[in-house]
Design a protein around this motif. Structure first.
Motif, PDB file in Angstrom:
ATOM      1  N   UNK A  63      32.297 -76.693  22.322  1.00 33.59           N
ATOM      2  CA  UNK A  63      33.577 -77.324  22.071  1.00 33.59           C
ATOM      3  C   UNK A  63      34.619 -76.260  21.758  1.00 33.59           C
ATOM      4  N   UNK A 119      38.417 -76.021  19.790  1.00 32.17           N
ATOM      5  CA  UNK A 119      39.373 -76.675  18.914  1.00 32.17           C
ATOM      6  C   UNK A 119      40.513 -75.701  18.632  1.00 32.17           C
ATOM      7  N   UNK A 148      42.972 -79.448  12.456  1.00 32.76           N
ATOM      8  CA  UNK A 148      42.194 -78.922  13.576  1.00 32.76           C
ATOM      9  C   UNK A 148      42.126 -80.007  14.644  1.00 32.76           C
ATOM     10  N   UNK A 163      40.805 -81.215  18.557  1.00 38.23           N
ATOM     11  CA  UNK A 163      39.878 -81.072  19.667  1.00 38.23           C
ATOM     12  C   UNK A 163      40.631 -80.697  20.938  1.00 38.23           C
ATOM     13  N   UNK A 184      39.138 -72.323  17.456  1.00 42.99           N
ATOM     14  CA  UNK A 184      37.731 -72.365  17.056  1.00 42.99           C
ATOM     15  C   UNK A 184      36.873 -72.842  18.206  1.00 42.99           C
TER      16      UNK A 184
END
Lengths: 118, 111
Positions: A33, A35, A43, A45, A91
């Motif tokens: 994933x 982010x 945060x 997605x 992230x």
């Protein structure tokens, strides 16, 4: 066991330039994933890979962002051309496939890449 | 309206105090709920999952109220090391996919 790693840890570029972020997930994790956290916001997605396939890219802000995961191992996120509003912390996280009947497996986060666009 | 809302704090409490955070979510179809902890300039880390029946892990207790669509986290006998930002996280889908973060509640424990 090594955790999720991200490179670079920091990147400072000028508006209009290109930047490529890299994420190496935990070995054996099919799910990867991306982010992003921009200043003062939560945060958010961006997208989700299962192996090399994009499962959900509903969070990608626009077509200046391109994510790839060739071979289902590491992933790259390219921003081209970068704009001022792209500044933030990116992230990456990974998780194994959920067990049979399971809904969710813990996502393990990398340390993030702090991107500054001037 | 944000999908996951938290009081941003900061909460500043003395060591040994009990502190509670709440979080509300907007999607009644949400199925999985979590509390993550994020230290300054670090990555988020899972603190605990939140189950309908409520669950406890040492000094930490999490509760879920589906009818009111809120989640709570209680920290007892707080330690200096509990200082961090606590993120309420909701997974709205029945697969290991997109999770939605609240903006976080900052907690500072003073000696």
């Amino acid at each position: 066991e090594a955790g999720v790693t991200q490179f670079p840890s920091h990147s400072v570029i000028e508006k209009g330039q290109t930047v490529t972020l890299r994420c190496d997930p935990i070995s054996g994790h099919d799910n990867l994933y991306w982010y992003r956290r921009v200043m003062g916001k939560e945060i958010k997605f961006l997208l989700h890979f299962v192996k090399e396939s994009k499962q959900d890219e509903s969070g990608m802000p626009n077509n200046r962002f391109l994510a790839e995961r060739t071979g289902g191992t590491y992933s790259t996120l390219k921003v081209q051309p970068a704009e001022l509003e792209d500044s933030g912390v990116y992230f990456c996280a990974s998780s194994p496939q959920p067990s049979a009947g399971g809904l969710y497996n813990e996502q393990f986060f990398g340390p993030g890449t702090r991107l500054t666009v001037l | 309206r944000k999908e996951v809302e938290q009081d941003p704090g900061p909460f500043n409490v003395p060591e040994g105090a009990t502190v509670a955070f709440n979080c509300t979510y907007s999607n009644s179809a949400s199925q999985s709920f979590f509390w993550y902890r994020q230290d300054c300039r670090k990555e988020p880390k899972l603190l605990m999952s939140v189950y309908s029946s409520g669950n406890e892990d040492g000094r930490f207790t999490a509760q879920l109220n589906r009818a009111s669509q809120y989640i709570s986290l209680l920290i007892r006998d707080s330690k200096l090391s509990d200082s961090a930002t606590y993120l309420c996280v909701v997974n709205a889908y029945s697969s290991a996919s997109k999770i939605i973060f609240g903006s976080g509640t900052r907690l500072s424990i003073r000696p």
